[in-house]
Every structure is written in structure tokens, then in C-alpha cells.
Write a protein that holds these residues in place. Structure first.
Motif, PDB file in Angstrom:
ATOM      1  N   LEU A  90     -20.960  -6.192 -50.745  1.00 40.66           N
ATOM      2  CA  LEU A  90     -22.097  -6.219 -49.829  1.00 40.66           C
ATOM      3  C   LEU A  90     -21.692  -5.732 -48.439  1.00 40.66           C
ATOM      4  O   LEU A  90     -22.439  -4.981 -47.797  1.00 40.66           O
ATOM      5  CB  LEU A  90     -22.669  -7.631 -49.751  1.00 40.66           C
ATOM      6  N   ILE A  91     -20.530  -6.148 -47.959  1.00 43.32           N
ATOM      7  CA  ILE A  91     -20.061  -5.696 -46.649  1.00 43.32           C
ATOM      8  C   ILE A  91     -19.790  -4.194 -46.661  1.00 43.32           C
ATOM      9  O   ILE A  91     -20.094  -3.475 -45.697  1.00 43.32           O
ATOM     10  CB  ILE A  91     -18.801  -6.477 -46.231  1.00 43.32           C
ATOM     11  N   PHE A  92     -19.229  -3.695 -47.772  1.00 46.51           N
ATOM     12  CA  PHE A  92     -18.974  -2.256 -47.874  1.00 46.51           C
ATOM     13  C   PHE A  92     -20.286  -1.469 -47.855  1.00 46.51           C
ATOM     14  O   PHE A  92     -20.357  -0.368 -47.291  1.00 46.51           O
ATOM     15  CB  PHE A  92     -18.194  -1.954 -49.152  1.00 46.51           C
ATOM     16  N   SER A  93     -21.339  -2.033 -48.459  1.00 45.02           N
ATOM     17  CA  SER A  93     -22.639  -1.362 -48.430  1.00 45.02           C
ATOM     18  C   SER A  93     -23.189  -1.294 -47.009  1.00 45.02           C
ATOM     19  O   SER A  93     -23.946  -0.386 -46.662  1.00 45.02           O
ATOM     20  CB  SER A  93     -23.636  -2.085 -49.347  1.00 45.02           C
ATOM     21  N   SER A  94     -22.809  -2.256 -46.176  1.00 44.66           N
ATOM     22  CA  SER A  94     -23.211  -2.211 -44.775  1.00 44.66           C
ATOM     23  C   SER A  94     -22.489  -1.068 -44.053  1.00 44.66           C
ATOM     24  O   SER A  94     -23.064  -0.430 -43.163  1.00 44.66           O
ATOM     25  CB  SER A  94     -22.893  -3.547 -44.099  1.00 44.66           C
ATOM     26  N   VAL A  95     -21.246  -0.801 -44.451  1.00 48.27           N
ATOM     27  CA  VAL A  95     -20.504   0.322 -43.876  1.00 48.27           C
ATOM     28  C   VAL A  95     -21.170   1.645 -44.236  1.00 48.27           C
ATOM     29  O   VAL A  95     -21.349   2.530 -43.379  1.00 48.27           O
ATOM     30  CB  VAL A  95     -19.037   0.304 -44.360  1.00 48.27           C
ATOM     31  N   THR A  96     -21.557   1.802 -45.504  1.00 46.78           N
ATOM     32  CA  THR A  96     -22.228   3.042 -45.911  1.00 46.78           C
ATOM     33  C   THR A  96     -23.577   3.200 -45.208  1.00 46.78           C
ATOM     34  O   THR A  96     -24.005   4.327 -44.926  1.00 46.78           O
ATOM     35  CB  THR A  96     -22.420   3.082 -47.432  1.00 46.78           C
ATOM     36  N   MET A  97     -24.233   2.084 -44.900  1.00 45.55           N
ATOM     37  CA  MET A  97     -25.496   2.164 -44.160  1.00 45.55           C
ATOM     38  C   MET A  97     -25.249   2.661 -42.733  1.00 45.55           C
ATOM     39  O   MET A  97     -26.022   3.462 -42.199  1.00 45.55           O
ATOM     40  CB  MET A  97     -26.189   0.802 -44.145  1.00 45.55           C
ATOM     41  N   VAL A  98     -24.159   2.201 -42.105  1.00 42.20           N
ATOM     42  CA  VAL A  98     -23.795   2.693 -40.772  1.00 42.20           C
ATOM     43  C   VAL A  98     -23.559   4.203 -40.810  1.00 42.20           C
ATOM     44  O   VAL A  98     -24.008   4.942 -39.923  1.00 42.20           O
ATOM     45  CB  VAL A  98     -22.536   1.968 -40.250  1.00 42.20           C
ATOM     46  N   LEU A  99     -22.872   4.658 -41.847  1.00 42.86           N
ATOM     47  CA  LEU A  99     -22.602   6.097 -41.980  1.00 42.86           C
ATOM     48  C   LEU A  99     -23.889   6.871 -42.195  1.00 42.86           C
ATOM     49  O   LEU A  99     -24.036   8.006 -41.700  1.00 42.86           O
ATOM     50  CB  LEU A  99     -21.632   6.331 -43.138  1.00 42.86           C
ATOM     51  N   ALA A 100     -24.856   6.284 -42.928  1.00 46.02           N
ATOM     52  CA  ALA A 100     -26.142   6.946 -43.137  1.00 46.02           C
ATOM     53  C   ALA A 100     -26.907   7.069 -41.823  1.00 46.02           C
ATOM     54  O   ALA A 100     -27.501   8.120 -41.528  1.00 46.02           O
ATOM     55  CB  ALA A 100     -26.970   6.160 -44.156  1.00 46.02           C
ATOM     56  N   VAL A 101     -26.893   6.019 -41.028  1.00 43.23           N
ATOM     57  CA  VAL A 101     -27.569   6.056 -39.726  1.00 43.23           C
ATOM     58  C   VAL A 101     -26.922   7.103 -38.816  1.00 43.23           C
ATOM     59  O   VAL A 101     -27.604   7.878 -38.139  1.00 43.23           O
ATOM     60  CB  VAL A 101     -27.544   4.659 -39.057  1.00 43.23           C
ATOM     61  N   ASP A 102     -25.594   7.131 -38.809  1.00 49.60           N
ATOM     62  CA  ASP A 102     -24.879   8.108 -37.977  1.00 49.60           C
ATOM     63  C   ASP A 102     -25.191   9.539 -38.418  1.00 49.60           C
ATOM     64  O   ASP A 102     -25.402  10.422 -37.573  1.00 49.60           O
ATOM     65  CB  ASP A 102     -23.376   7.849 -38.062  1.00 49.60           C
ATOM     66  N   ALA A 103     -25.234   9.754 -39.728  1.00 48.27           N
ATOM     67  CA  ALA A 103     -25.578  11.092 -40.236  1.00 48.27           C
ATOM     68  C   ALA A 103     -27.009  11.448 -39.868  1.00 48.27           C
ATOM     69  O   ALA A 103     -27.322  12.615 -39.593  1.00 48.27           O
ATOM     70  CB  ALA A 103     -25.390  11.130 -41.753  1.00 48.27           C
ATOM     71  N   GLY A 104     -27.897  10.446 -39.838  1.00 48.24           N
ATOM     72  CA  GLY A 104     -29.279  10.701 -39.433  1.00 48.24           C
ATOM     73  C   GLY A 104     -29.374  11.138 -37.982  1.00 48.24           C
ATOM     74  O   GLY A 104     -30.183  12.018 -37.638  1.00 48.24           O
ATOM     75  N   HIS A 105     -28.551  10.550 -37.113  1.00 50.82           N
ATOM     76  CA  HIS A 105     -28.537  10.961 -35.708  1.00 50.82           C
ATOM     77  C   HIS A 105     -28.115  12.419 -35.567  1.00 50.82           C
ATOM     78  O   HIS A 105     -28.539  13.106 -34.626  1.00 50.82           O
ATOM     79  CB  HIS A 105     -27.598  10.070 -34.913  1.00 50.82           C
ATOM     80  N   GLN A 106     -27.277  12.872 -36.515  1.00 43.25           N
ATOM     81  CA  GLN A 106     -26.808  14.261 -36.478  1.00 43.25           C
ATOM     82  C   GLN A 106     -27.704  15.185 -37.309  1.00 43.25           C
ATOM     83  O   GLN A 106     -27.392  16.368 -37.459  1.00 43.25           O
ATOM     84  CB  GLN A 106     -25.376  14.324 -37.000  1.00 43.25           C
ATOM     85  N   LEU A 107     -28.802  14.614 -37.865  1.00 45.62           N
ATOM     86  CA  LEU A 107     -29.751  15.382 -38.673  1.00 45.62           C
ATOM     87  C   LEU A 107     -29.073  16.053 -39.872  1.00 45.62           C
ATOM     88  O   LEU A 107     -29.385  17.204 -40.220  1.00 45.62           O
ATOM     89  CB  LEU A 107     -30.459  16.433 -37.818  1.00 45.62           C
ATOM     90  N   LYS A 108     -28.175  15.319 -40.508  1.00 43.45           N
ATOM     91  CA  LYS A 108     -27.492  15.825 -41.693  1.00 43.45           C
ATOM     92  C   LYS A 108     -28.106  15.170 -42.929  1.00 43.45           C
ATOM     93  O   LYS A 108     -27.708  14.082 -43.345  1.00 43.45           O
ATOM     94  CB  LYS A 108     -25.991  15.553 -41.614  1.00 43.45           C
ATOM     95  N   LYS A 109     -29.085  15.845 -43.491  1.00 40.72           N
ATOM     96  CA  LYS A 109     -29.878  15.284 -44.582  1.00 40.72           C
ATOM     97  C   LYS A 109     -29.033  14.919 -45.799  1.00 40.72           C
ATOM     98  O   LYS A 109     -29.200  13.838 -46.378  1.00 40.72           O
ATOM     99  CB  LYS A 109     -30.958  16.292 -44.987  1.00 40.72           C
ATOM    100  N   THR A 110     -28.129  15.793 -46.201  1.00 39.19           N
ATOM    101  CA  THR A 110     -27.335  15.553 -47.410  1.00 39.19           C
ATOM    102  C   THR A 110     -26.472  14.310 -47.277  1.00 39.19           C
ATOM    103  O   THR A 110     -26.407  13.478 -48.185  1.00 39.19           O
ATOM    104  CB  THR A 110     -26.455  16.773 -47.717  1.00 39.19           C
ATOM    105  N   LYS A 111     -25.815  14.163 -46.131  1.00 38.85           N
ATOM    106  CA  LYS A 111     -24.966  12.987 -45.917  1.00 38.85           C
ATOM    107  C   LYS A 111     -25.789  11.702 -45.876  1.00 38.85           C
ATOM    108  O   LYS A 111     -25.365  10.662 -46.397  1.00 38.85           O
ATOM    109  CB  LYS A 111     -24.160  13.151 -44.632  1.00 38.85           C
ATOM    110  N   VAL A 112     -26.958  11.786 -45.252  1.00 37.91           N
ATOM    111  CA  VAL A 112     -27.828  10.607 -45.224  1.00 37.91           C
ATOM    112  C   VAL A 112     -28.177  10.176 -46.651  1.00 37.91           C
ATOM    113  O   VAL A 112     -28.108   8.983 -46.992  1.00 37.91           O
ATOM    114  CB  VAL A 112     -29.118  10.888 -44.422  1.00 37.91           C
ATOM    115  N   ALA A 113     -28.530  11.138 -47.496  1.00 39.80           N
ATOM    116  CA  ALA A 113     -28.905  10.827 -48.879  1.00 39.80           C
ATOM    117  C   ALA A 113     -27.731  10.218 -49.640  1.00 39.80           C
ATOM    118  O   ALA A 113     -27.898   9.243 -50.391  1.00 39.80           O
ATOM    119  CB  ALA A 113     -29.392  12.092 -49.579  1.00 39.80           C
TER     120      ALA A 113
END
Length: 326
Positions: A90-113
Motif C-alpha cells: 500500500l505504501i509503495f502504491s502511494s509512491v507510484t501515485m506521487v510519480l503519476a502526479v509529478d508526470a502530470g505536472h510535466q504533461l507526460k501522458k504515458t508516464k501518468v498512465a
């Protein structure tokens, strides 16, 4: 604070902080309001649990004896191992969510997905693991008996190791009472609700195994359950009224009934939050694939659902600490 009159025909700021208090959009502010209110709800539940545990500390179950199962390792005692693995996932899934948010700030659709997909997988594994843990908690492993006074009696060998009912209970000829109209009941236990053994069968099996002893719910100064002598064990067993297998909202083979009540309610409530988060993440994930947020040039929805996901992860840290570690 600056206050101005705002009409439908102008876009003047209504106060010195602007229309975005604390620099947050309306959507993120509402998510924060929800998180704060939900945090107060969980705080109340955990406070009630702590009060009840303190009040009944002498009969409270020991977590190391309750959560000992691990998938595909039947019969192997692995206290807290699987719960620790669930927490890590569960904690690791929180890390991947942080990475998804960061990729969203950079408008990187593939990484967000990709990171959203990993978050969803982590959430599904956690919910499935919690369901598996519930199954084992409800089913039980050793069994116990409950006396007429409500005390719980568990069975151990000379070394103090738990002994399951199936290891010594004997099968006696089943006796059923024919119910007359005057003795009729609205509900009669069927084969699924009746315990595997009757009180008489447990008593007969215990009598045939002189090496067995009984331990009570009471904790000693060394945080160990109190083990009775053979004579005391036979005396206490004679007052047995129910055979208890597993845990439910009525009886609990591990100890205090309140422990099972709080376990089902609090972990179930948290599990509902995680499951809801998984559903929301799936919806956001498909919107990412469809390019909805790419067209808006904003992945704020990913950030808002990320706040919720971090919240349920943080709540689990407290639940894990209270139920499993303390």
C-alpha cells in the motif's frame, strides 16, 4: 484582508488571498475538507478502540497469535509477516501515485498512465489481501470454548503451544431433540452455523488426553496467557457452554469479543475507502488514456485523487500501528 464587491460582469478578487485560498483550486480545497472530516471520523474510531483496549487489557488478544497466516504456507506460523507485506504494498502504491502526479505536472501522458496503473494494481492487491485476512480471521485455526460466565478457554500442550480442537476432540453419537409445538423455535442452527464439535465432544477428548492443559484470557505480568493446572483445567472446562471456532460479531476464539467487533468495523471501513479509491483511480486512468486531461492541459484530477490515496495510506499506518503493533 481586502474585501470588494464582485458582480457577474467582473472578475475582481473577493479578498486579499484571491479566489484560490492557499493557492489551491476549488476542487482541491473541497478534497482537503473531505480529508479533514474523514480523518476526524477515523480518529474517533481509533480512540474508541484505544479506550476499550485499555479497559479490557487483561483479556485483549495478542496480535502475534492472531495474525500468523501467510498465503501458501499453511501450518507455518509467520506472525505479522503478511500484514507487513500488505502495508509495504500500500505504501509503495502511494509512491507510484506521487510519480503519476509529478508526470502530470510535466504533461507526460504515458508516464501518468503507467504509474496510475501500478497504483491500481497495488490497491487491488491490498484489498484482496485484506479479504484473505478476514477469511482466516473468521474461520479460525485452533478453536476454543466459552464458559457460562463468558470466559474464553484455549487449549495448550505441556510446553504451552496451542492445540487445535481437531487434534483431540472425539466424535460422539449425535443426539437431536425432537421439537414439539411448545418447544418450537423461529431459528434452528443448520450444519453451517453449528461448530464442528459439541461441548461434550471437546470435554471427552480433553479427558482422554491428560497431557493437555487450558489457558485463560488473562494476561500475566510477562504478557503471556495464564495456563492452569490439570485439575484447574478440568474444573473450568466443566463450565463450558459454547464451542467457539474463529471470530464473528458474537464470539471470538482469540479473546475479547470487542477486539473482533473493532477489527471488522475499522479495517472494513478502511478497506471500503481503499476499494472506493481503486474505483476512482480506474475512472481517472481511463480518462488519461482517452486524453481528457491532455486536452485540458491540466492533470489536476490526478492530483486530487492522489490526495485521497495518500490519505487512505496514512490512515492505514495508524490502523496498522494500533491493531498489529501496539
Amino acid at each position: 484582508m481586502e474585501a470588494t464587491v464582485t458582480t457577474a460582469n467582473n472578475e475582481e478578487k473577493t479578498w486579499g488571498g484571491g479566489n484560490e485560498p492557499l493557492g489551491a483550486s476549488y476542487g482541491k480545497m473541497m478534497m482537503w475538507f473531505f480529508i479533514v472530516s474523514d480523518a476526524l471520523t477515523f480518529s474517533g474510531f481509533l480512540a474508541a478502540y484505544g479506550f476499550s483496549r485499555f479497559k479490557f487489557i487483561e483479556t485483549w488478544p495478542l496480535a502475534d497469535e492472531v495474525f500468523t497466516h501467510f498465503p501458501f504456507m499453511h501450518g507455518v506460523s509467520a506472525p505479522m509477516y503478511y500484514v507487513a507485506l500488505m502495508t509495504f504494498i500500500l505504501i509503495f502504491s502511494s509512491v507510484t501515485m506521487v510519480l503519476a502526479v509529478d508526470a502530470g505536472h510535466q504533461l507526460k501522458k504515458t508516464k501518468v498512465a503507467i504509474y496510475m496503473f501500478l497504483t491500481i494494481i497495488g490497491g487491488l492487491i491490498f484489498v484482496g489481501s485484506q479479504a484473505w485476512e478476514w477469511k482466516n480471521f473468521i474461520k479460525g485455526e485452533y478453536g476454543a470454548v466459552e464458559t457460562a460466565g463468558g470466559s474464553l478457554l484455549q487449549f495448550v500442550d505441556a510446553q504451552g503451544n496451542r492445540v487445535a480442537l481437531e487434534k483431540f476432540a472425539v466424535k460422539l453419537p449425535e443426539q437431536r431433540q425432537a421439537l414439539t409445538r411448545a418447544e418450537g423455535m423461529w431459528f434452528v442452527e443448520d450444519a453451517e452455523t453449528r461448530p464442528t464439535y459439541s461441548v461434550a465432544e471437546v470435554q471427552a477428548g480433553f479427558k482422554a488426553h491428560p497431557e493437555l492443559l487450558i489457558r485463560t484470557e488473562q494476561l500475566t505480568d510477562k504478557k503471556k496467557k495464564t495456563v492452569l493446572t490439570r485439575a484447574e483445567s478440568e474444573s473450568r472446562l466443566s463450565t463450558a457452554k459454547y464451542v467457539v471456532e474463529g471470530a464473528n460479531l458474537t464470539r471470538n476464539e482469540y479473546g475479547s469479543k470487542l477486539f473482533a467487533d473493532f477489527f471488522f468495523f475499522i479495517t472494513g471501513f478502511h478497506g471500503f475507502h481503499v476499494f472506493s479509491g481503486v474505483i476512482i483511480n480506474i475512472i481517472i486512468f481511463f480518462n488519461v488514456l482517452l486524453g481528457t486531461y491532455e486536452k485540458r492541459r491540466s492533470y489536476e484530477m490526478v492530483e486530487k485523487v492522489g490526495l485521497y490515496w495518500h490519505f487512505v495510506d496514512l490512515v492505514w499506518v495508524f490502523v496498522f500501528t494500533v491493531f498489529y503493533l501496539v
